[in-house]
Design a protein around this motif. Structure first.
Motif, PDB file in Angstrom:
ATOM      1  N   HIS A  92       0.843  -1.198   0.000  1.00 24.53           N
ATOM      2  CA  HIS A  92       0.000   0.000   0.000  1.00 24.53           C
ATOM      3  C   HIS A  92       0.874   1.242   0.000  1.00 24.53           C
ATOM      4  O   HIS A  92       2.066   1.180   0.203  1.00 24.53           O
ATOM      5  N   GLY A  93       0.243   2.370  -0.240  1.00 27.59           N
ATOM      6  CA  GLY A  93       0.985   3.622  -0.221  1.00 27.59           C
ATOM      7  C   GLY A  93       1.158   4.188  -1.623  1.00 27.59           C
ATOM      8  O   GLY A  93       0.685   3.627  -2.612  1.00 27.59           O
ATOM      9  N   VAL A  94       1.889   5.302  -1.692  1.00 29.19           N
ATOM     10  CA  VAL A  94       2.029   6.029  -2.951  1.00 29.19           C
ATOM     11  C   VAL A  94       2.689   5.173  -4.023  1.00 29.19           C
ATOM     12  O   VAL A  94       2.220   5.103  -5.142  1.00 29.19           O
ATOM     13  N   TRP A  95       3.802   4.505  -3.725  1.00 25.88           N
ATOM     14  CA  TRP A  95       4.471   3.670  -4.718  1.00 25.88           C
ATOM     15  C   TRP A  95       4.426   2.200  -4.332  1.00 25.88           C
ATOM     16  O   TRP A  95       5.318   1.433  -4.686  1.00 25.88           O
ATOM     17  N   GLY A  96       3.361   1.817  -3.622  1.00 21.03           N
ATOM     18  CA  GLY A  96       3.183   0.415  -3.275  1.00 21.03           C
ATOM     19  C   GLY A  96       2.840  -0.417  -4.509  1.00 21.03           C
ATOM     20  O   GLY A  96       2.592   0.107  -5.598  1.00 21.03           O
ATOM     21  N   VAL A  97       2.828  -1.713  -4.330  1.00 18.52           N
ATOM     22  CA  VAL A  97       2.574  -2.645  -5.430  1.00 18.52           C
ATOM     23  C   VAL A  97       1.205  -2.403  -6.061  1.00 18.52           C
ATOM     24  O   VAL A  97       1.075  -2.354  -7.292  1.00 18.52           O
ATOM     25  N   GLN A  98       0.193  -2.220  -5.239  1.00 16.40           N
ATOM     26  CA  GLN A  98      -1.160  -2.011  -5.777  1.00 16.40           C
ATOM     27  C   GLN A  98      -1.223  -0.758  -6.640  1.00 16.40           C
ATOM     28  O   GLN A  98      -1.821  -0.764  -7.718  1.00 16.40           O
ATOM     29  N   THR A  99      -0.601   0.307  -6.180  1.00 15.96           N
ATOM     30  CA  THR A  99      -0.602   1.559  -6.945  1.00 15.96           C
ATOM     31  C   THR A  99       0.110   1.375  -8.276  1.00 15.96           C
ATOM     32  O   THR A  99      -0.375   1.808  -9.322  1.00 15.96           O
ATOM     33  N   ARG A 100       1.263   0.707  -8.255  1.00 17.91           N
ATOM     34  CA  ARG A 100       2.023   0.514  -9.495  1.00 17.91           C
ATOM     35  C   ARG A 100       1.260  -0.355 -10.490  1.00 17.91           C
ATOM     36  O   ARG A 100       1.253  -0.067 -11.681  1.00 17.91           O
ATOM     37  N   ILE A 101       0.612  -1.393 -10.011  1.00 21.22           N
ATOM     38  CA  ILE A 101      -0.131  -2.280 -10.917  1.00 21.22           C
ATOM     39  C   ILE A 101      -1.348  -1.564 -11.502  1.00 21.22           C
ATOM     40  O   ILE A 101      -1.585  -1.597 -12.713  1.00 21.22           O
ATOM     41  N   VAL A 102      -2.115  -0.895 -10.667  1.00 21.57           N
ATOM     42  CA  VAL A 102      -3.317  -0.199 -11.148  1.00 21.57           C
ATOM     43  C   VAL A 102      -2.931   0.938 -12.091  1.00 21.57           C
ATOM     44  O   VAL A 102      -3.510   1.088 -13.176  1.00 21.57           O
ATOM     45  N   LEU A 103      -1.943   1.733 -11.713  1.00 23.15           N
ATOM     46  CA  LEU A 103      -1.504   2.842 -12.559  1.00 23.15           C
ATOM     47  C   LEU A 103      -0.899   2.331 -13.865  1.00 23.15           C
ATOM     48  O   LEU A 103      -1.171   2.863 -14.938  1.00 23.15           O
ATOM     49  N   GLY A 104      -0.094   1.275 -13.777  1.00 29.29           N
ATOM     50  CA  GLY A 104       0.515   0.701 -14.983  1.00 29.29           C
ATOM     51  C   GLY A 104      -0.523   0.146 -15.944  1.00 29.29           C
ATOM     52  O   GLY A 104      -0.468   0.393 -17.158  1.00 29.29           O
ATOM     53  N   ALA A 105      -1.495  -0.592 -15.418  1.00 25.90           N
ATOM     54  CA  ALA A 105      -2.561  -1.143 -16.272  1.00 25.90           C
ATOM     55  C   ALA A 105      -3.400  -0.016 -16.869  1.00 25.90           C
ATOM     56  O   ALA A 105      -3.753  -0.058 -18.057  1.00 25.90           O
ATOM     57  N   ALA A 106      -3.712   0.996 -16.066  1.00 28.04           N
ATOM     58  CA  ALA A 106      -4.523   2.108 -16.565  1.00 28.04           C
ATOM     59  C   ALA A 106      -3.793   2.875 -17.669  1.00 28.04           C
ATOM     60  O   ALA A 106      -4.396   3.221 -18.693  1.00 28.04           O
ATOM     61  N   LEU A 107      -2.498   3.122 -17.502  1.00 29.80           N
ATOM     62  CA  LEU A 107      -1.729   3.834 -18.527  1.00 29.80           C
ATOM     63  C   LEU A 107      -1.626   3.019 -19.815  1.00 29.80           C
ATOM     64  O   LEU A 107      -1.855   3.539 -20.912  1.00 29.80           O
ATOM     65  N   SER A 108      -1.296   1.744 -19.681  1.00 26.83           N
ATOM     66  CA  SER A 108      -1.123   0.899 -20.871  1.00 26.83           C
ATOM     67  C   SER A 108      -2.433   0.716 -21.617  1.00 26.83           C
ATOM     68  O   SER A 108      -2.522   0.968 -22.820  1.00 26.83           O
ATOM     69  N   VAL A 109      -3.443   0.274 -20.906  1.00 26.14           N
ATOM     70  CA  VAL A 109      -4.728  -0.014 -21.545  1.00 26.14           C
ATOM     71  C   VAL A 109      -5.406   1.273 -22.004  1.00 26.14           C
ATOM     72  O   VAL A 109      -5.930   1.345 -23.120  1.00 26.14           O
ATOM     73  N   GLY A 110      -5.371   2.303 -21.165  1.00 26.14           N
ATOM     74  CA  GLY A 110      -6.003   3.570 -21.534  1.00 26.14           C
ATOM     75  C   GLY A 110      -5.402   4.188 -22.781  1.00 26.14           C
ATOM     76  O   GLY A 110      -6.113   4.728 -23.628  1.00 26.14           O
ATOM     77  N   SER A 111      -4.081   4.098 -22.924  1.00 24.64           N
ATOM     78  CA  SER A 111      -3.425   4.645 -24.120  1.00 24.64           C
ATOM     79  C   SER A 111      -3.879   3.911 -25.375  1.00 24.64           C
ATOM     80  O   SER A 111      -4.147   4.528 -26.405  1.00 24.64           O
ATOM     81  N   CYS A 112      -3.973   2.598 -25.279  1.00 21.93           N
ATOM     82  CA  CYS A 112      -4.407   1.799 -26.442  1.00 21.93           C
ATOM     83  C   CYS A 112      -5.875   2.040 -26.764  1.00 21.93           C
ATOM     84  O   CYS A 112      -6.254   2.160 -27.932  1.00 21.93           O
ATOM     85  N   VAL A 113      -6.705   2.119 -25.741  1.00 23.51           N
ATOM     86  CA  VAL A 113      -8.140   2.332 -25.962  1.00 23.51           C
ATOM     87  C   VAL A 113      -8.398   3.713 -26.542  1.00 23.51           C
ATOM     88  O   VAL A 113      -9.293   3.885 -27.379  1.00 23.51           O
ATOM     89  N   ALA A 114      -7.608   4.699 -26.144  1.00 24.27           N
ATOM     90  CA  ALA A 114      -7.777   6.042 -26.696  1.00 24.27           C
ATOM     91  C   ALA A 114      -7.585   6.053 -28.201  1.00 24.27           C
ATOM     92  O   ALA A 114      -8.215   6.825 -28.919  1.00 24.27           O
ATOM     93  N   VAL A 115      -6.726   5.178 -28.705  1.00 20.40           N
ATOM     94  CA  VAL A 115      -6.427   5.133 -30.132  1.00 20.40           C
ATOM     95  C   VAL A 115      -7.357   4.190 -30.892  1.00 20.40           C
ATOM     96  O   VAL A 115      -7.833   4.511 -31.979  1.00 20.40           O
ATOM     97  N   SER A 116      -7.638   3.026 -30.319  1.00 22.44           N
ATOM     98  CA  SER A 116      -8.365   1.990 -31.070  1.00 22.44           C
ATOM     99  C   SER A 116      -9.832   1.855 -30.679  1.00 22.44           C
ATOM    100  O   SER A 116     -10.594   1.224 -31.400  1.00 22.44           O
ATOM    101  N   GLY A 117     -10.227   2.393 -29.563  1.00 22.10           N
ATOM    102  CA  GLY A 117     -11.577   2.175 -29.076  1.00 22.10           C
ATOM    103  C   GLY A 117     -11.610   0.985 -28.134  1.00 22.10           C
ATOM    104  O   GLY A 117     -10.590   0.355 -27.854  1.00 22.10           O
ATOM    105  N   ALA A 118     -12.783   0.656 -27.674  1.00 20.18           N
ATOM    106  CA  ALA A 118     -12.941  -0.414 -26.686  1.00 20.18           C
ATOM    107  C   ALA A 118     -12.971  -1.773 -27.373  1.00 20.18           C
ATOM    108  O   ALA A 118     -13.901  -2.081 -28.111  1.00 20.18           O
TER     109      ALA A 118
END
Length: 195
Positions: A92-118
């Motif tokens: 937990h915390g600012v750079w805890g495992v949960q934050t890194r996984i959620v932020l990493g998945a959101a950045l990766s998937v969100g970037s792709c979805v912004a370009v290709s759609g859902a």
């Protein structure tokens, strides 16, 4: 609050997002804009160029690096949160495992979805299919899942383009039609085997 609360919260959030989407479609002044929104919601790689790749690349690279940095902690988490914390991983915390996984998945998937759609079910189906090949270690599953998802997406796009008669079937529609039954079959199999 447990699994039931998480499922109910997910269902409520999904319904709310669907209602907001319907509201936007209802208030759009132009039929062309309405068509563009529907086209994006169904997901497609049609008319995508390397410009689109360059647009989404920074988010994908940053997100992938964040998830890869948490690989060993994900392995420890398979033994439980208490064990992972006792092994020295900060969950937990600012750079805890949960934050890194959620932020990493959101950045990766969100970037792709912004370009290709859902385009759904790629991220649900591919890791489950590849998990037996990686020794059930989450850290070893990250890269094969990314490559397997890319291959599945490109294969589905080729099927959509080759099999089109008249109106082209959208890629997100095909992945949902194929992915949902595969995912349900996998869930049923997991329930029967208990693993």
């Amino acid at each position: 609050g447990g699994t039931l609360v998480l499922l109910l919260a997910g269902a409520a959030l999904s319904s709310f997002a669907a209602a907001l989407t319907a509201l936007v479609l209802n208030l759009v002044p132009s039929p062309y804009a309405s068509f563009e929104i529907m086209h994006w919601l169904m997901g497609s790689l049609t008319d995508r160029t390397f410009t689109h790749v360059w647009i989404c690349l920074p988010g994908v690279v940053c997100g992938t690096l964040l998830m890869l940095s948490a690989g060993r902690a994900l392995d420890a988490l398979t033994l439980g949160e208490d064990v992972a914390e006792s092994l020295g991983f900060r969950l937990h915390g600012v750079w805890g495992v949960q934050t890194r996984i959620v932020l990493g998945a959101a950045l990766s998937v969100g970037s792709c979805v912004a370009v290709s759609g859902a385009i759904g079910f790629v991220g649900l189906v591919v890791p489950h299919l590849l998990r037996p090949l990686t020794g059930y270690q989450p850290s070893r599953l990250l890269v094969p899942s990314a490559l397997g998802g890319s291959l599945l997406l490109l294969g589905a796009d080729m099927v959509v383009r080759v099999a089109s008669v008249g109106t082209e079937l959208q890629l997100g529609v095909l992945t949902a039609l194929v992915g949902a039954p595969v995912f349900f079959a996998r869930v049923i199999m997991l329930k029967r085997t208990g693993s």
